[in-house]
Write a protein that holds these residues in place. Sequence first.
Motif, PDB file in Angstrom:
ATOM      1  N   VAL A   1      49.757  35.259  51.113  1.00  0.00           N
ATOM      2  CA  VAL A   1      50.267  35.395  49.746  1.00  0.00           C
ATOM      3  C   VAL A   1      49.124  35.437  48.739  1.00  0.00           C
ATOM      4  O   VAL A   1      48.171  34.654  48.827  1.00  0.00           O
ATOM      5  CB  VAL A   1      51.211  34.233  49.393  1.00  0.00           C
ATOM      6  CG1 VAL A   1      51.716  34.360  47.951  1.00  0.00           C
ATOM      7  CG2 VAL A   1      52.387  34.180  50.363  1.00  0.00           C
ATOM      8  N   VAL A   2      49.243  36.340  47.783  1.00  0.00           N
ATOM      9  CA  VAL A   2      48.312  36.407  46.652  1.00  0.00           C
ATOM     10  C   VAL A   2      49.144  36.353  45.375  1.00  0.00           C
ATOM     11  O   VAL A   2      50.079  37.133  45.195  1.00  0.00           O
ATOM     12  CB  VAL A   2      47.472  37.689  46.671  1.00  0.00           C
ATOM     13  CG1 VAL A   2      46.672  37.828  45.376  1.00  0.00           C
ATOM     14  CG2 VAL A   2      46.520  37.693  47.858  1.00  0.00           C
ATOM     15  N   ARG A   3      48.816  35.394  44.520  1.00  0.00           N
ATOM     16  CA  ARG A   3      49.455  35.298  43.205  1.00  0.00           C
ATOM     17  C   ARG A   3      48.549  35.986  42.196  1.00  0.00           C
ATOM     18  O   ARG A   3      47.369  35.646  42.075  1.00  0.00           O
ATOM     19  CB  ARG A   3      49.662  33.831  42.839  1.00  0.00           C
ATOM     20  CG  ARG A   3      50.274  33.616  41.460  1.00  0.00           C
ATOM     21  CD  ARG A   3      50.403  32.129  41.166  1.00  0.00           C
ATOM     22  NE  ARG A   3      50.829  31.887  39.793  1.00  0.00           N
ATOM     23  CZ  ARG A   3      50.911  30.685  39.224  1.00  0.00           C
ATOM     24  NH1 ARG A   3      50.591  29.600  39.939  1.00  0.00           N
ATOM     25  NH2 ARG A   3      51.301  30.560  37.969  1.00  0.00           N
TER      26      ARG A   3
ATOM     27  N   PHE B   1      43.608  36.794  39.917  1.00  0.00           N
ATOM     28  CA  PHE B   1      44.405  36.492  41.103  1.00  0.00           C
ATOM     29  C   PHE B   1      43.849  35.303  41.869  1.00  0.00           C
ATOM     30  O   PHE B   1      42.672  34.955  41.764  1.00  0.00           O
ATOM     31  CB  PHE B   1      44.518  37.714  42.024  1.00  0.00           C
ATOM     32  CG  PHE B   1      43.278  38.065  42.797  1.00  0.00           C
ATOM     33  CD1 PHE B   1      43.110  37.643  44.110  1.00  0.00           C
ATOM     34  CD2 PHE B   1      42.275  38.847  42.230  1.00  0.00           C
ATOM     35  CE1 PHE B   1      41.981  37.970  44.837  1.00  0.00           C
ATOM     36  CE2 PHE B   1      41.139  39.190  42.945  1.00  0.00           C
ATOM     37  CZ  PHE B   1      40.985  38.750  44.263  1.00  0.00           C
ATOM     38  N   CYS B   2      44.758  34.689  42.625  1.00  0.00           N
ATOM     39  CA  CYS B   2      44.424  33.536  43.458  1.00  0.00           C
ATOM     40  C   CYS B   2      45.096  33.747  44.810  1.00  0.00           C
ATOM     41  O   CYS B   2      46.279  34.113  44.860  1.00  0.00           O
ATOM     42  CB  CYS B   2      44.927  32.258  42.799  1.00  0.00           C
ATOM     43  SG  CYS B   2      44.536  30.748  43.718  1.00  0.00           S
TER      44      CYS B   2
ATOM     45  N   THR C   1      39.177  43.069  38.095  1.00  0.00           N
ATOM     46  CA  THR C   1      39.743  41.858  38.678  1.00  0.00           C
ATOM     47  C   THR C   1      38.810  40.656  38.510  1.00  0.00           C
ATOM     48  O   THR C   1      37.588  40.801  38.422  1.00  0.00           O
ATOM     49  CB  THR C   1      40.010  42.029  40.193  1.00  0.00           C
ATOM     50  OG1 THR C   1      38.756  42.246  40.867  1.00  0.00           O
ATOM     51  CG2 THR C   1      40.932  43.189  40.464  1.00  0.00           C
ATOM     52  N   VAL C   2      39.419  39.494  38.474  1.00  0.00           N
ATOM     53  CA  VAL C   2      38.714  38.217  38.573  1.00  0.00           C
ATOM     54  C   VAL C   2      39.498  37.357  39.552  1.00  0.00           C
ATOM     55  O   VAL C   2      40.701  37.141  39.359  1.00  0.00           O
ATOM     56  CB  VAL C   2      38.605  37.500  37.215  1.00  0.00           C
ATOM     57  CG1 VAL C   2      38.125  36.056  37.403  1.00  0.00           C
ATOM     58  CG2 VAL C   2      37.662  38.250  36.287  1.00  0.00           C
ATOM     59  N   ARG C   3      38.816  36.876  40.592  1.00  0.00           N
ATOM     60  CA  ARG C   3      39.471  35.979  41.547  1.00  0.00           C
ATOM     61  C   ARG C   3      39.143  34.532  41.182  1.00  0.00           C
ATOM     62  O   ARG C   3      37.998  34.208  40.880  1.00  0.00           O
ATOM     63  CB  ARG C   3      39.004  36.261  42.976  1.00  0.00           C
ATOM     64  CG  ARG C   3      39.668  35.362  44.009  1.00  0.00           C
ATOM     65  CD  ARG C   3      39.083  35.526  45.387  1.00  0.00           C
ATOM     66  NE  ARG C   3      39.704  34.604  46.333  1.00  0.00           N
ATOM     67  CZ  ARG C   3      39.284  34.404  47.581  1.00  0.00           C
ATOM     68  NH1 ARG C   3      38.233  35.089  48.036  1.00  0.00           N
ATOM     69  NH2 ARG C   3      39.909  33.541  48.363  1.00  0.00           N
ATOM     70  N   VAL C   4      40.153  33.673  41.214  1.00  0.00           N
ATOM     71  CA  VAL C   4      39.937  32.250  40.979  1.00  0.00           C
ATOM     72  C   VAL C   4      40.379  31.472  42.214  1.00  0.00           C
ATOM     73  O   VAL C   4      41.320  31.860  42.911  1.00  0.00           O
ATOM     74  CB  VAL C   4      40.702  31.749  39.735  1.00  0.00           C
ATOM     75  CG1 VAL C   4      40.189  32.431  38.480  1.00  0.00           C
ATOM     76  CG2 VAL C   4      42.205  31.970  39.867  1.00  0.00           C
TER      77      VAL C   4
END
Length: 276
Positions: A110-112, A128-129, A152-155
């Motif tokens: 799962v990706v939120r 996204f997380c 995009t930025v991933r946290v």
Amino acid sequence: MSNDIVLVGAGCMGAALLPGLFKGFQKSRILVVDSSSSQRKKIAAMGVDVSSSIGDVSGGATIVLALPPDRFAEFASSTSVLSGHPGLVISVMAGVRIATIEHALQVCNVVRAIPNTPAEIFKSMTVFCAAASISFFCLELAERVFSLIGETVRVENEELMDPATAICGGGPAYLSYFAECMRCFAVDHGFNDAQSAFIVGQVFRGTGSLLSVGDRRPMQLCREVMTPGGTTARAVDVLERNNFKGVVGDALLKATTHSQSLGYRVEEAENGRSYR
């Protein structure tokens, strides 16, 4: 033919994702699921398969959940076909936590994510997380999907997704609201509608371009425009005297806390369903 993408929900955000998805996937391998017949008709005119419900889904399909958050629990309870789905599941639903989706659908990849409507022109800002259990393959696939619609930025910390919803998801609305205030002022002071829209639009486009190059922060750009005691400085002084920064902060906090409360309500609904 099996689908590469199953998009569930074709409202404003879901529909905005489609142009980017068309860049990376064949239209014939995209299925859009929506309960609205008028929305299905609109999407079908783009050359995409549509349905009111999900049928068989291949294990390799990417599921994109773009439902209103308050409809997720009902969707999960009535869609057993996704239970245990081994492929990537992307949620763009505000507030709904990864654990809630994992539990409701019995999935692990799962990706939120929180994109925004400029995805329609490949200019989204997506935060996204990813679930801790996500496979390397699914994480790479998610990053590829998001790259199709913009930046995009991933946290790593999922708690950041609620303020991201306020900043990123709602950002186009706030900027558009401010732009409308400027447009109305222009009309009230003699410009026609077309001139007003063009002038304000170009101000936003040019300023956005300046913000996206180099390392100057927004307030630095503001100060570069302001001559001490000049016209712009007097306008900014009015904003500061009326606590404009505080008002914006309050608005963003309200959006953040509402995102959190949406997540809690969906979690409670899912827990209630599980115990019945």
